[in-house]
Write a protein that holds these residues in place. Structure first.
Motif, PDB file in Angstrom:
ATOM      1  N   LYS A 130       0.949  -1.116   0.170  1.00  0.00           N
ATOM      2  CA  LYS A 130      -0.013   0.107   0.184  1.00  0.00           C
ATOM      3  C   LYS A 130       0.821   1.219  -0.024  1.00  0.00           C
ATOM      4  O   LYS A 130       2.322   1.285   0.239  1.00  0.00           O
ATOM      5  CB  LYS A 130      -0.962   0.026   1.369  1.00  0.00           C
ATOM      6  N   GLU A 131       0.075   2.344  -0.276  1.00  0.00           N
ATOM      7  CA  GLU A 131       0.814   3.706  -0.109  1.00  0.00           C
ATOM      8  C   GLU A 131       2.064   3.928  -0.730  1.00  0.00           C
ATOM      9  O   GLU A 131       3.177   4.404  -0.461  1.00  0.00           O
ATOM     10  CB  GLU A 131       1.351   4.021   1.425  1.00  0.00           C
TER      11      GLU A 131
ATOM     12  N   TYR B 191       1.272   0.024  -6.337  1.00  0.00           N
ATOM     13  CA  TYR B 191       0.157   0.879  -7.058  1.00  0.00           C
ATOM     14  C   TYR B 191       0.531   1.575  -8.465  1.00  0.00           C
ATOM     15  O   TYR B 191      -0.200   1.582  -9.319  1.00  0.00           O
ATOM     16  CB  TYR B 191       0.058   2.110  -6.169  1.00  0.00           C
TER      17      TYR B 191
ATOM     18  N   SER C 210      -4.254   1.425  -7.343  1.00  0.00           N
ATOM     19  CA  SER C 210      -4.763   1.495  -5.951  1.00  0.00           C
ATOM     20  C   SER C 210      -6.159   0.919  -6.289  1.00  0.00           C
ATOM     21  O   SER C 210      -6.931   1.868  -6.703  1.00  0.00           O
ATOM     22  CB  SER C 210      -4.783   2.786  -5.543  1.00  0.00           C
TER      23      SER C 210
END
Length: 288
Positions: free
Chosen positions: A15-16, A46, A70
């Protein structure tokens, strides 16, 4: 490693992955110094920039890293606006996180010598932004609805807001914030994924740049050429941006520009609302 030692495939979904230019530069050095070679099977990220960072850091070979985008942003591509008072313009402010997209690793501010910058955070920017927004709504509450969304676990945001008269502001403390895009005529945010969710949802974005130095701007998402995104440097800019948004009715414009598509691809790897499908397909593919 326990999984792969037993012949099981292991997928990490990272993530992120979005980062400012400055954070991206430091990330690659930190990855090389601090992260060992990945013992699992695959990594999903992502965006392409994150994949390049991982490859250059020697964590995993390129063919085992997949860019899926995402999945959280999928929601924004099919969002429907809620019915609301047509005589009131709804502004949603996502409270600024003081360390967002800064080179902070395990609580320590580190630039590894590649950028000449002293330790700082966004606390002054956050406080000035909230002061300006509250002054604005307290003068014009008959024409606007103002919603502040704090982030769960960020008690400093709640403490900051106690300093102000928030009687004309609706403050939402819990849950995720992307559902508020259904209400918003425009959002105010800084270095947050919600910016890209708003772009995907064709919702105008206002980004505070109050008193930022050139070196600090290296740690800010560069959206200066993106349509429907307004960088503001003072309270007057805020009012001018809102008037421009109201006049041009940007939220009813569904077709995305090339610049909007490019930033969605660069930061969240999602230009079609199908990242969740790509993730499911990847899981199916690697399990064959």
């Amino acid at each position: 490693r326990a999984s792969t030692d037993r012949g099981l495939k292991f997928l990490t979904i990272q993530k992120e992955s979005q980062a400012s230019t400055g954070k991206r530069l430091v990330n690659e050095i930190i990855y090389k110094k601090s992260i060992q070679k990945y013992p699992g099977s695959y990594i999903a990220v992502y965006n392409q920039d994150e994949k390049i960072n991982i490859v250059n850091s020697g964590i995993l070979e390129e063919k085992k890293i997949y860019v899926i985008g995402s999945p959280r942003v999928d929601f924004s591509f099919n969002i429907s606006k809620e019915n609301k008072d047509p005589n009131k313009f709804c502004l949603v402010y996502y409270c600024i996180q003081t360390g967002v997209s800064l080179p902070i690793y395990e609580g320590e501010f580190r630039t590894e010598g590649i950028l000449n910058v002293s330790k700082f955070n966004w606390s002054r920017l956050a406080e000035k932004t909230e002061n300006i927004l509250i002054n604005f709504i307290n003068k014009q509450s008959s024409q606007f609805n103002m919603i502040f969304k704090t982030k769960t676990g960020n008690s400093d945001q709640i403490e900051r807001l106690k300093k102000f008269d928030t009687s004309n502001v609706e403050i939402i403390y819990n849950n995720t914030g992307h559902h508020l895009l259904k209400k918003a005529d425009a959002i105010i945010a800084f270095n947050s994924t919600i910016i890209f969710e708003a772009i995907a949802a064709n919702t105008p974005v206002i980004i505070p740049h109050f008193d930022l130095t050139p070196i600090q701007k290296k740690f800010v998402f560069d959206l200066s050429r993106v349509e429907n995104v307004f960088n503001i440097n003072n309270e007057n800019d805020l009012e001018l941006s809102i008037e421009k948004i109201k006049k041009n009715n940007y939220s009813n414009k569904k077709q995305k520009t090339e610049n909007q598509i490019n930033v969605l691809n660069k930061y969240v790897g999602n230009i079609d609302g199908k990242s969740g499908i790509r993730l499911r397909n990847l899981i199916t593919e690697i399990n064959v």
